[in-house]
Design a protein around this motif. Structure first.
Motif, PDB file in Angstrom:
ATOM      1  N   VAL A   1     -70.686  11.103 -31.432  1.00 28.12           N
ATOM      2  CA  VAL A   1     -70.351   9.683 -31.320  1.00 28.12           C
ATOM      3  C   VAL A   1     -69.651   9.405 -29.987  1.00 28.12           C
ATOM      4  N   ALA A   2     -68.696  10.253 -29.633  1.00 28.14           N
ATOM      5  CA  ALA A   2     -67.820   9.996 -28.491  1.00 28.14           C
ATOM      6  C   ALA A   2     -68.500  10.144 -27.136  1.00 28.14           C
ATOM      7  N   GLU A   3     -69.331  11.161 -26.973  1.00 29.18           N
ATOM      8  CA  GLU A   3     -69.890  11.435 -25.649  1.00 29.18           C
ATOM      9  C   GLU A   3     -70.633  10.246 -25.047  1.00 29.18           C
ATOM     10  N   PRO A   4     -71.553   9.589 -25.776  1.00 25.46           N
ATOM     11  CA  PRO A   4     -72.217   8.439 -25.153  1.00 25.46           C
ATOM     12  C   PRO A   4     -71.263   7.262 -24.897  1.00 25.46           C
ATOM     13  N   LYS A   5     -70.271   7.071 -25.758  1.00 26.05           N
ATOM     14  CA  LYS A   5     -69.327   5.966 -25.567  1.00 26.05           C
ATOM     15  C   LYS A   5     -68.451   6.197 -24.333  1.00 26.05           C
ATOM     16  N   ILE A   6     -68.059   7.447 -24.112  1.00 24.56           N
ATOM     17  CA  ILE A   6     -67.271   7.777 -22.915  1.00 24.56           C
ATOM     18  C   ILE A   6     -68.161   7.683 -21.678  1.00 24.56           C
ATOM     19  N   ARG A   7     -69.348   8.234 -21.762  1.00 26.22           N
ATOM     20  CA  ARG A   7     -70.285   8.214 -20.634  1.00 26.22           C
ATOM     21  C   ARG A   7     -70.608   6.779 -20.200  1.00 26.22           C
ATOM     22  N   ASP A   8     -70.790   5.878 -21.181  1.00 25.60           N
ATOM     23  CA  ASP A   8     -71.141   4.492 -20.874  1.00 25.60           C
ATOM     24  C   ASP A   8     -69.936   3.622 -20.538  1.00 25.60           C
ATOM     25  N   GLY A   9     -68.730   4.211 -20.579  1.00 27.99           N
ATOM     26  CA  GLY A   9     -67.528   3.490 -20.191  1.00 27.99           C
ATOM     27  C   GLY A   9     -66.920   2.624 -21.281  1.00 27.99           C
ATOM     28  N   HIS A  10     -67.418   2.722 -22.524  1.00 25.01           N
ATOM     29  CA  HIS A  10     -66.855   1.942 -23.624  1.00 25.01           C
ATOM     30  C   HIS A  10     -65.520   2.512 -24.092  1.00 25.01           C
ATOM     31  N   TRP A  11     -65.366   3.829 -23.990  1.00 24.16           N
ATOM     32  CA  TRP A  11     -64.116   4.494 -24.335  1.00 24.16           C
ATOM     33  C   TRP A  11     -63.527   5.094 -23.071  1.00 24.16           C
ATOM     34  N   GLY A  12     -62.192   5.053 -22.969  1.00 24.80           N
ATOM     35  CA  GLY A  12     -61.519   5.630 -21.817  1.00 24.80           C
ATOM     36  C   GLY A  12     -61.224   7.108 -21.965  1.00 24.80           C
ATOM     37  N   GLY A  13     -61.117   7.581 -23.206  1.00 30.61           N
ATOM     38  CA  GLY A  13     -60.814   8.990 -23.442  1.00 30.61           C
ATOM     39  C   GLY A  13     -60.409   9.229 -24.878  1.00 30.61           C
ATOM     40  N   VAL A  14     -60.159  10.504 -25.184  1.00 30.44           N
ATOM     41  CA  VAL A  14     -59.784  10.910 -26.538  1.00 30.44           C
ATOM     42  C   VAL A  14     -58.628  11.896 -26.437  1.00 30.44           C
ATOM     43  N   LEU A  15     -57.612  11.688 -27.260  1.00 29.07           N
ATOM     44  CA  LEU A  15     -56.469  12.605 -27.358  1.00 29.07           C
ATOM     45  C   LEU A  15     -56.486  13.262 -28.726  1.00 29.07           C
ATOM     46  N   ARG A  16     -55.993  14.497 -28.797  1.00 26.53           N
ATOM     47  CA  ARG A  16     -55.889  15.181 -30.087  1.00 26.53           C
ATOM     48  C   ARG A  16     -54.425  15.357 -30.437  1.00 26.53           C
ATOM     49  N   GLU A  17     -54.107  15.068 -31.694  1.00 26.10           N
ATOM     50  CA  GLU A  17     -52.742  15.197 -32.191  1.00 26.10           C
ATOM     51  C   GLU A  17     -52.812  15.973 -33.502  1.00 26.10           C
ATOM     52  N   SER A  18     -52.176  17.142 -33.529  1.00 25.31           N
ATOM     53  CA  SER A  18     -52.184  17.970 -34.729  1.00 25.31           C
ATOM     54  C   SER A  18     -50.775  18.168 -35.244  1.00 25.31           C
ATOM     55  N   GLY A  19     -50.637  18.139 -36.546  1.00 31.72           N
ATOM     56  CA  GLY A  19     -49.357  18.394 -37.186  1.00 31.72           C
ATOM     57  C   GLY A  19     -49.595  19.209 -38.439  1.00 31.72           C
ATOM     58  N   ARG A  20     -48.549  19.471 -39.162  1.00 31.13           N
ATOM     59  CA  ARG A  20     -48.651  20.285 -40.368  1.00 31.13           C
ATOM     60  C   ARG A  20     -49.572  19.659 -41.413  1.00 31.13           C
TER      61      ARG A  20
ATOM     62  N   CYS B   1     -67.621   9.714 -42.669  1.00 31.97           N
ATOM     63  CA  CYS B   1     -66.526   8.867 -42.210  1.00 31.97           C
ATOM     64  C   CYS B   1     -66.889   8.149 -40.913  1.00 31.97           C
ATOM     65  N   LEU B   2     -67.606   8.826 -40.040  1.00 31.63           N
ATOM     66  CA  LEU B   2     -67.946   8.265 -38.732  1.00 31.63           C
ATOM     67  C   LEU B   2     -69.224   7.435 -38.757  1.00 31.63           C
ATOM     68  N   SER B   3     -69.827   7.272 -39.928  1.00 32.52           N
ATOM     69  CA  SER B   3     -71.115   6.581 -40.018  1.00 32.52           C
ATOM     70  C   SER B   3     -71.055   5.141 -39.525  1.00 32.52           C
ATOM     71  N   ILE B   4     -69.876   4.536 -39.511  1.00 28.50           N
ATOM     72  CA  ILE B   4     -69.726   3.179 -38.999  1.00 28.50           C
ATOM     73  C   ILE B   4     -70.153   3.102 -37.533  1.00 28.50           C
ATOM     74  N   TRP B   5     -70.061   4.215 -36.826  1.00 25.07           N
ATOM     75  CA  TRP B   5     -70.408   4.245 -35.399  1.00 25.07           C
ATOM     76  C   TRP B   5     -71.803   4.797 -35.132  1.00 25.07           C
ATOM     77  N   ARG B   6     -72.540   5.128 -36.171  1.00 26.34           N
ATOM     78  CA  ARG B   6     -73.903   5.617 -35.950  1.00 26.34           C
ATOM     79  C   ARG B   6     -74.762   4.516 -35.359  1.00 26.34           C
ATOM     80  N   PRO B   7     -75.595   4.870 -34.384  1.00 33.22           N
ATOM     81  CA  PRO B   7     -76.488   3.839 -33.838  1.00 33.22           C
ATOM     82  C   PRO B   7     -77.422   3.325 -34.928  1.00 33.22           C
ATOM     83  N   ARG B   8     -77.608   2.038 -34.932  1.00 29.04           N
ATOM     84  CA  ARG B   8     -78.510   1.428 -35.915  1.00 29.04           C
ATOM     85  C   ARG B   8     -79.844   1.145 -35.271  1.00 29.04           C
TER      86      ARG B   8
END
Length: 131
Positions: free
Chosen positions: A51-70, A119-126
């Motif tokens: 999902v993320a790679e084409p959105k980042i490549r096309d400039g729709h997303w600026g980036g992705v951060l990861r946050e992990s906790g217990r 969960c990510l199906s909302i972003w699947r291309p239609r």
């Protein structure tokens, strides 16, 4: 990236003696470390990357951060020219997946599923509607 399991090849001397007797010992008991359900699996990360790679490549997303906790593992999506994460994809301590949107008032659930792909199906291309 592949993470291989590690094993301890150096057994204690007294364990070698007990092993010869055929009796199980604590030293020879299998140590199984259960995978934390609050961590994304490689398949989860692949589903998100699809999902993320084409959105980042096309400039729709600026980036992705990861946050992990217990009790969670999160991927936070940044949009260009927005000073805070706008989307949050999360796996919680029970292994549940959720997708949320943040406006200036707080986080709102926009998706959930038994798997990352669900969960990510909302972003699947239609497919375009046929007329």
């Amino acid at each position: 990236m592949t993470i291989l399991p590690t094993t301890d090849t150096a057994a204690p001397a007294d364990a070698n003696t007990a092993a010869g007797s055929g009796l199980p010992t604590e030293e020879h008991a299998a140590n199984v470390i259960q995978f934390c359900r609050a961590r994304f699996t490689p398949d989860d990360l692949d589903a998100f990357a699809a999902v993320a790679e084409p959105k980042i490549r096309d400039g729709h997303w600026g980036g992705v951060l990861r946050e992990s906790g217990r009790d969670h593992d999160r991927l936070l999506v940044l949009l260009p020219e927005v000073d805070r994460p706008v989307f949050r994809f999360e796996r919680d301590a029970k292994g549940r997946y959720s997708l949320s949107f943040q406006d200036r008032s707080g986080w709102y659930g926009i998706g959930a599923g038994d798997s990352a792909a669900d969960c990510l199906s909302i972003w699947r291309p239609r497919r375009p509607r046929s007329r």
